[in-house]
Design a protein around this motif. Structure first.
Motif, PDB file in Angstrom:
ATOM      1  N   ALA A  17       0.837  -1.206   0.000  1.00 10.10           N
ATOM      2  CA  ALA A  17       0.000   0.000   0.000  1.00 10.10           C
ATOM      3  C   ALA A  17       0.868   1.251   0.000  1.00 10.10           C
ATOM      4  O   ALA A  17       0.552   2.242  -0.672  1.00 10.10           O
ATOM      5  CB  ALA A  17      -0.930  -0.004   1.209  1.00 10.10           C
ATOM      6  N   THR A  18       1.954   1.216   0.738  1.00 10.29           N
ATOM      7  CA  THR A  18       2.859   2.363   0.787  1.00 10.29           C
ATOM      8  C   THR A  18       3.478   2.627  -0.571  1.00 10.29           C
ATOM      9  O   THR A  18       3.587   3.779  -1.009  1.00 10.29           O
ATOM     10  CB  THR A  18       3.956   2.143   1.844  1.00 10.29           C
ATOM     11  OG1 THR A  18       3.348   2.004   3.133  1.00 10.29           O
ATOM     12  CG2 THR A  18       4.939   3.305   1.868  1.00 10.29           C
ATOM     13  N   ALA A  24       1.359   7.154  -6.294  1.00  6.90           N
ATOM     14  CA  ALA A  24       0.222   8.037  -6.534  1.00  6.90           C
ATOM     15  C   ALA A  24       0.609   9.500  -6.299  1.00  6.90           C
ATOM     16  O   ALA A  24       0.203  10.385  -7.064  1.00  6.90           O
ATOM     17  CB  ALA A  24      -0.950   7.651  -5.630  1.00  6.90           C
ATOM     18  N   ILE A  25       1.391   9.768  -5.262  1.00  5.87           N
ATOM     19  CA  ILE A  25       1.841  11.139  -5.005  1.00  5.87           C
ATOM     20  C   ILE A  25       2.735  11.616  -6.148  1.00  5.87           C
ATOM     21  O   ILE A  25       2.610  12.765  -6.618  1.00  5.87           O
ATOM     22  CB  ILE A  25       2.589  11.232  -3.663  1.00  5.87           C
ATOM     23  CG1 ILE A  25       1.637  10.926  -2.501  1.00  5.87           C
ATOM     24  CG2 ILE A  25       3.229  12.605  -3.493  1.00  5.87           C
ATOM     25  CD1 ILE A  25       0.491  11.903  -2.346  1.00  5.87           C
ATOM     26  N   LEU A  29       1.837  14.831  -8.616  1.00  8.22           N
ATOM     27  CA  LEU A  29       2.727  15.967  -8.860  1.00  8.22           C
ATOM     28  C   LEU A  29       3.072  16.107 -10.330  1.00  8.22           C
ATOM     29  O   LEU A  29       3.397  17.210 -10.796  1.00  8.22           O
ATOM     30  CB  LEU A  29       3.995  15.815  -8.022  1.00  8.22           C
ATOM     31  CG  LEU A  29       3.782  15.895  -6.501  1.00  8.22           C
ATOM     32  CD1 LEU A  29       5.071  15.580  -5.770  1.00  8.22           C
ATOM     33  CD2 LEU A  29       3.251  17.255  -6.083  1.00  8.22           C
ATOM     34  N   HIS A  30       2.991  15.003 -11.081  1.00  8.44           N
ATOM     35  CA  HIS A  30       3.213  15.043 -12.528  1.00  8.44           C
ATOM     36  C   HIS A  30       1.909  15.248 -13.312  1.00  8.44           C
ATOM     37  O   HIS A  30       1.939  15.275 -14.543  1.00  8.44           O
ATOM     38  CB  HIS A  30       3.865  13.733 -13.010  1.00  8.44           C
ATOM     39  CG  HIS A  30       5.335  13.655 -12.758  1.00  8.44           C
ATOM     40  ND1 HIS A  30       5.883  13.078 -11.630  1.00  8.44           N
ATOM     41  CD2 HIS A  30       6.390  14.091 -13.499  1.00  8.44           C
ATOM     42  CE1 HIS A  30       7.200  13.157 -11.695  1.00  8.44           C
ATOM     43  NE2 HIS A  30       7.532  13.763 -12.816  1.00  8.44           N
ATOM     44  N   PHE A  31       0.765  15.325 -12.619  1.00  4.94           N
ATOM     45  CA  PHE A  31      -0.542  15.450 -13.273  1.00  4.94           C
ATOM     46  C   PHE A  31      -0.782  14.287 -14.236  1.00  4.94           C
ATOM     47  O   PHE A  31      -1.274  14.473 -15.351  1.00  4.94           O
ATOM     48  CB  PHE A  31      -0.661  16.797 -13.996  1.00  4.94           C
ATOM     49  CG  PHE A  31      -0.789  17.972 -13.049  1.00  4.94           C
ATOM     50  CD1 PHE A  31      -2.027  18.542 -12.818  1.00  4.94           C
ATOM     51  CD2 PHE A  31       0.320  18.473 -12.401  1.00  4.94           C
ATOM     52  CE1 PHE A  31      -2.150  19.603 -11.944  1.00  4.94           C
ATOM     53  CE2 PHE A  31       0.209  19.539 -11.518  1.00  4.94           C
ATOM     54  CZ  PHE A  31      -1.029  20.107 -11.288  1.00  4.94           C
ATOM     55  N   ASP A  36      -5.204   8.043 -10.112  1.00  7.54           N
ATOM     56  CA  ASP A  36      -6.429   7.385  -9.641  1.00  7.54           C
ATOM     57  C   ASP A  36      -6.219   5.888  -9.462  1.00  7.54           C
ATOM     58  O   ASP A  36      -6.630   5.308  -8.448  1.00  7.54           O
ATOM     59  CB  ASP A  36      -7.574   7.636 -10.623  1.00  7.54           C
ATOM     60  CG  ASP A  36      -8.097   9.063 -10.547  1.00  7.54           C
ATOM     61  OD1 ASP A  36      -8.131   9.629  -9.444  1.00  7.54           O
ATOM     62  OD2 ASP A  36      -8.480   9.606 -11.605  1.00  7.54           O
ATOM     63  N   ALA A  37      -5.583   5.258 -10.435  1.00 12.14           N
ATOM     64  CA  ALA A  37      -5.371   3.807 -10.355  1.00 12.14           C
ATOM     65  C   ALA A  37      -4.442   3.445  -9.201  1.00 12.14           C
ATOM     66  O   ALA A  37      -4.673   2.456  -8.497  1.00 12.14           O
ATOM     67  CB  ALA A  37      -4.797   3.292 -11.675  1.00 12.14           C
ATOM     68  N   GLU A  38      -3.399   4.229  -8.993  1.00 11.17           N
ATOM     69  CA  GLU A  38      -2.465   3.943  -7.906  1.00 11.17           C
ATOM     70  C   GLU A  38      -3.121   4.157  -6.541  1.00 11.17           C
ATOM     71  O   GLU A  38      -2.864   3.408  -5.594  1.00 11.17           O
ATOM     72  CB  GLU A  38      -1.216   4.808  -8.038  1.00 11.17           C
ATOM     73  CG  GLU A  38      -0.321   4.444  -9.207  1.00 11.17           C
ATOM     74  CD  GLU A  38       0.332   3.078  -9.050  1.00 11.17           C
ATOM     75  OE1 GLU A  38       0.403   2.548  -7.925  1.00 11.17           O
ATOM     76  OE2 GLU A  38       0.780   2.527 -10.088  1.00 11.17           O
TER      77      GLU A  38
END
Length: 472
Positions: A17-18, A24-25, A29-31, A36-38
């Motif tokens: 999960a981490t 996801a973060i 930051l890269h738009f 969403d999937a991550e």
């Protein structure tokens, strides 16, 4: 207990999960659409992972669409009902409270709570990114600058996301008027990460606000592969490219970009870019009825209920452009009903009352040819239009509407003030000199009109050639 990529402790997440959360973060930051999937993958591994649920809620709320917000409210309420809040770390509890404020419609309290997190945890990239977007949505230029600037010293040059923090800072500097520093910081952000589309966007804004449209075209041309693919932000940067083309007087190029990229938009963020471009043409007498008609079809479901007044303005633009004045009137009436039942702490109500409704009414008045009413509605609020969000470049559509109404309505003294303000801030803008020419013509000074138009032409020639593709 686990630790994220920025050394911040988290509860409720195993290694898998981490990893998904960290990715996801990075995607956020890269738009990148993969965010969403991550996030979903992180919650599949650990459904009650607090920071995963916080991130999911932010993603649902920051689209500025009511349906996404409704889904986020439902899911976050279920998460809060399942967990023991006493087990959360203080930082996690603060994020939960910030999200809840946003779910309740209180953008300002959310922004303040995120600011408190940043004070204690300046390396919390999610608090910075979400807070930065809140500042954007509320038009708070000082906080756009200082929220990031106050955290910057806690980041190191070799941090994975140091460049992204610089990119956010560059945008804040630009919105606060520090153009030289904004350019310097933005260029450094893109040097560290060529695909930092927000950093590229900050540089583009800096050139826009200085009237450096030729440099802006060349800058985007040189990096087109970095910002035009693999990101859900590409439409907005294409919009900026189209603004440069309009400043250069190249309407054909702007419309080519519109047809290839902007016309396909479906989200509120994409539709408002499309409306904002066509509205600039509308103000210059270019109707574009077929394009407006197609665009107007996308708005009804997105503004069926009040959520963000800035979106309402662009929906009304689309209805007016398409000749659907009755639809514009119904939207305005719905927002008047919305205001009749006070909702304390709901930021959008204040935005709608103070800025949103006057602007929407002015747009309809412009479509009806009632230029005096446009001026009477917009002149009193022209220095606080920022209160319903967006950037200086986006809100310039409102200022241009006021100027054009003053010119068409024979309000020459006010038009002189507005043109003088624009020219003295951006003397290298052809648009500003063309409006100076229109004003001079209106008051019978043909020599001054000719001189102003010659100056506009010289500025276009001095900017030099630019080229663009419209694929993606």
């Amino acid at each position: 207990m686990s630790t994220d990529q920025h050394d911040l402790a988290m509860t409720g997440a195993g290694d898998a999960a981490t990893r998904h959360y960290d990715q996801a973060i990075d995607d956020l930051l890269h738009f990148r659409v993969e965010v969403d999937a991550e996030t979903t993958a992180a919650l599949a591994e650990a459904p009650d992972f607090p920071m995963g649920n916080v991130l999911a809620a932010y993603l649902g709320l920051l689209t500025t669409e009511a349906e996404d917000a409704r889904t986020a409210r439902r899911r976050f309420a279920a998460f809060r009902a399942r967990i023991d809040h006493s087990t959360l770390l203080p930082r996690e509890r603060a994020h939960v409270e910030a999200v809840q404020a946003l779910l309740d419609g209180d953008f300002l309290t959310c922004g303040r709570r995120l600011g408190m997190i940043t004070e204690q945890h300046p390396r919390d990239a999610l608090a910075l990114a979400a807070g930065h977007q809140i500042d954007f949505f509320t038009g708070d230029a000082r906080s756009l600058r200082d929220r990031i600037g106050g955290a910057l010293s806690a980041w190191r040059e070799d941090d994975r996301h140091f460049g992204h923090v610089l990119g956010m800072y560059a945008f804040g500097l630009e919105e606060a008027g520090h153009y030289d520093r904004s350019e310097e910081v933005g260029l450094r952000a893109v040097e560290l990460n060529a695909r930092d589309v927000w950093g590229i966007h900050a540089v583009v804004h800096t050139y826009e606000m200085q009237g450096r449209f030729g440099e802006g075209i060349r800058y985007l041309d040189a990096r087109v592969d970095d910002w035009s693919t693999g990101t859900f932000f590409n439409v907005h940067n294409w919009w900026h490219y189209a603004l440069y083309a309009l400043e250069a007087g190249d309407v054909a190029r702007a419309l080519a970009i519109y047809d290839a990229v902007l016309a396909a938009g479906r989200s509120s963020m994409e539709l408002l870019d499309a409306a904002a471009l066509l509205w600039r043409l509308y103000l210059e007498g270019s109707g574009q009825h077929e394009r407006w008609s197609a665009l107007a079809e996308g708005w009804p479901a997105l503004v069926a209920e009040p959520f963000y007044a800035f979106n309402d303005m662009h929906a009304v633009m689309s209805y007016v452009g398409a000749g659907r004045l009755a639809d514009a009137g119904r939207l305005i009436a719905a927002r008047e009903t919305y205001l009749a039942e006070p909702r304390p702490g709901v930021t959008n109500q204040d935005m709608t009352a103070r800025v949103g409704l006057p602007v929407c009414r002015a747009l309809v008045a412009f479509g009806q040819g009632d230029h005096d009413r446009v001026v009477d509605l917009l002149w009193p609020i022209r220095h606080r239009v920022n209160e319903f969000g967006g950037s200086h470049a986006q809100r310039d559509a409102v200022q241009r509407t006021l100027l054009e109404a003053a010119l068409r309505g024979g309000r020459h003294d006010l038009a002189r003030v507005l043109v003088s303000e624009r020219i003295n801030v951006r003397p290298c803008s052809p648009f500003n000199w063309l409006k100076q020419g229109a004003l001079a013509e209106a008051v019978g000074d043909r020599a001054a009109a000719a001189a102003a138009r010659l100056r506009a032409g010289e500025l276009v020639r001095q900017a030099g050639p630019g080229s663009v593709g419209t694929g993606g």
